[in-house]
Scaffold this motif. Structure first.
Motif, short mmCIF file in Angstrom:
data_model
loop_
_atom_site.label_atom_id
_atom_site.label_comp_id
_atom_site.label_asym_id
_atom_site.label_seq_id
_atom_site.Cartn_x
_atom_site.Cartn_y
_atom_site.Cartn_z
N TYR A 36 -75.17 -23.57 76.08
CA TYR A 36 -76.56 -23.25 75.74
C TYR A 36 -77.52 -24.01 76.66
O TYR A 36 -78.55 -23.46 77.07
N PHE A 72 -72.56 -25.86 72.94
CA PHE A 72 -73.82 -26.60 73.14
C PHE A 72 -74.13 -26.75 74.63
O PHE A 72 -75.26 -26.50 75.08
N TYR A 126 -75.95 -11.74 70.75
CA TYR A 126 -76.51 -12.69 69.78
C TYR A 126 -77.06 -11.98 68.54
O TYR A 126 -76.75 -12.35 67.40
N ILE A 164 -71.40 -21.45 67.95
CA ILE A 164 -72.17 -21.27 66.72
C ILE A 164 -71.25 -20.95 65.55
O ILE A 164 -71.38 -21.51 64.46
N PHE A 181 -82.13 -18.42 67.24
CA PHE A 181 -82.62 -19.50 68.10
C PHE A 181 -82.18 -19.29 69.54
O PHE A 181 -83.00 -19.36 70.47
N VAL A 182 -80.89 -19.05 69.77
CA VAL A 182 -80.41 -18.91 71.15
C VAL A 182 -80.88 -17.61 71.78
O VAL A 182 -81.05 -17.53 73.00
N LEU A 204 -69.49 -24.04 64.45
CA LEU A 204 -70.35 -24.90 63.65
C LEU A 204 -70.42 -24.39 62.21
O LEU A 204 -70.35 -25.18 61.26
N LEU A 257 -77.04 -20.55 58.18
CA LEU A 257 -77.13 -21.47 59.32
C LEU A 257 -76.72 -20.78 60.61
O LEU A 257 -77.38 -20.92 61.65
N VAL A 258 -75.64 -20.01 60.56
CA VAL A 258 -75.17 -19.27 61.73
C VAL A 258 -76.22 -18.25 62.16
O VAL A 258 -76.52 -18.11 63.35
N MET A 282 -79.49 -18.27 61.70
CA MET A 282 -80.64 -18.94 62.31
C MET A 282 -80.35 -19.40 63.73
O MET A 282 -81.21 -19.31 64.63
N LEU A 283 -79.14 -19.89 63.96
CA LEU A 283 -78.78 -20.36 65.29
C LEU A 283 -78.69 -19.20 66.28
O LEU A 283 -79.07 -19.35 67.45
#
Length: 384
Positions: A30, A27, A52, A361, A104-105, A364, A97-98, A100-101
């Motif tokens: 990021y 985090f 990514y 990520i 996002f990054v 998480l 979830l992974v 999408m993250l």
């Protein structure tokens, strides 16, 4: 049921604590990327997609692979997968979830993600990819919530959930098909422009996902009282075997088309990947490692006596995952940009911020999967 995730032993909380440390590191890294821009990554004008998007591409396949246990259990009443179906759905939720993250990054900032939502464009494959991923996440959350609540109460699930489960099956195929179209639809990238990109993606997904599920079931057996039995593991190993055969066949087709055609635009990418170009050999070790792991794993899986030996199957599944992660998550993405359409070789290497963010990520996602399985195992132990 969420309260069951708040009760656990020392080993459980230590594991979540370690994951929390990596999540925190990711985090704050990021935030460093957010305030300094994507210049802190190894991305460039020649290679705009890197580490990514490579992770996103691989994890979409893991998410889609849940269909390999959902379809037999719910459509064909295959009771052998009864104990592991909900675990497969938990894997799908965590994987989405992974995914999408990582998107996002990679997009550089929340405002760009917001623009995709506020100004949707049906002509954009990124819009469709985000749509199918969000829909798949919602479907799996609803399915697991309803079916697992019914299991906890030891009653049959409501009849209205059956159509939603059926809908989730083609939806699972769609999330990886749309991802494949993101690549195959780019005419300037000859390495990706192939009609079998989607089938190749699905074949690798149906090998890597069940392999991960096998490993997860073995871990649960080792550290908890949950034991799915040996029969589901054997059936999943057969699925992995067939999927690996299809994946290797598709890769061989790509080799034949690219090399036998003798078209330079096709040949240069394969040459760079396996032998290097202009003295640049950054991906060569990865390419050969992936090839060796894939072929060795396939050789073991094709022998029933080895495939059914769980002590051999566990490292074999690890080889399958690592081999496909390199092939699909590193080699495929980066080699599509190197060499460039103008023939320039500008190599890409992920930087430390990219690695740390990716580690956060993944941590998480693993933490979410740990909590989900803690709930599942606790509920089933209480019902026993």
């Amino acid at each position: 049921m969420l309260e069951k995730a708040l009760v656990g032993g020392k080993r459980y909380w230590t594991w979540l604590g370690v994951l929390s440390v990596f999540i925190g590191i990711g985090f704050f890294t990021y935030l460093y990327q957010y305030f300094n821009g994507l210049t802190v990554t190894g991305l460039s004008r020649d290679v705009p997609w890197g580490f990514y998007i490579a992770q996103f591409t691989f994890m979409v396949g893991v998410a889609a692979s849940a269909v390999m246990v959902v379809l037999p259990y719910y459509l064909h009443n295959y009771k052998t997968f009864g104990k592991i179906t909900v675990i497969g759905e938990f894997v799908a939720i965590s994987s989405v979830l992974v995914c999408m993250l990582f998107i996002f990054v990679d997009m550089g900032g929340p405002s760009r993600v917001q623009n995709v939502i506020l100004y949707p464009s049906p002509n954009s494959l990124m819009f469709w990819d985000m749509s199918v991923l969000s829909g798949y996440l919602l479907l799996n959350v609803v399915i697991t919530r309803v079916t697992f609540s019914a299991e906890k109460k030891q009653i049959a699930p409501p009849k209205w959930i059956k159509p939603i489960i059926i809908l989730s099956i083609p939806w699972a195929v769609s999330i990886h098909t749309v991802t494949a179209f993101l690549y195959a639809g780019l005419g300037a990238r000859s390495f990706w422009m192939t009609a079998i990109m989607a089938p190749r993606f699905l074949a690798s997904a149906f090998a890597a996902g069940p392999s991960l599920l096998i490993i997860l079931v073995m871990i649960l057996r080792r550290f908890t009282k949950f034991d799915a039995g040996s029969e589901p593991i054997k059936k999943l190993s057969v699925i992995v075997t067939y999927a690996m055969c299809a994946n290797v066949f598709f890769v061989a087709m790509e080799f034949f088309t690219g090399l036998y055609s003798n078209i330079p635009e096709h040949m240069h990418h394969f040459h760079y990947l396996y032998f290097g170009m202009d003295g640049q050999t950054g991906l060569v070790p990865f390419a050969w490692t992936s090839a060796v792991l894939t072929l060795v794993a396939l050789g073991i899986l094709l022998v029933p006596s080895l495939r059914n030996n769980e002590k051999v199957l566990l490292p074999t599944c690890v080889m399958v995952i690592v081999g496909l992660w390199i092939d699909k998550g590193i080699d495929l993405v980066i080699t599509g940009f190197v060499p460039s359409p103008l023939g320039h070789v500008n190599e890409y290497f992920p930087t430390l911020p990219e690695v740390l963010i990716a580690l956060g990520i993944y941590s998480l996602g693993i933490a979410a999967l740990t909590v989900f399985n803690k709930i599942a195992v606790t509920v089933r132990e209480n019902a026993a």
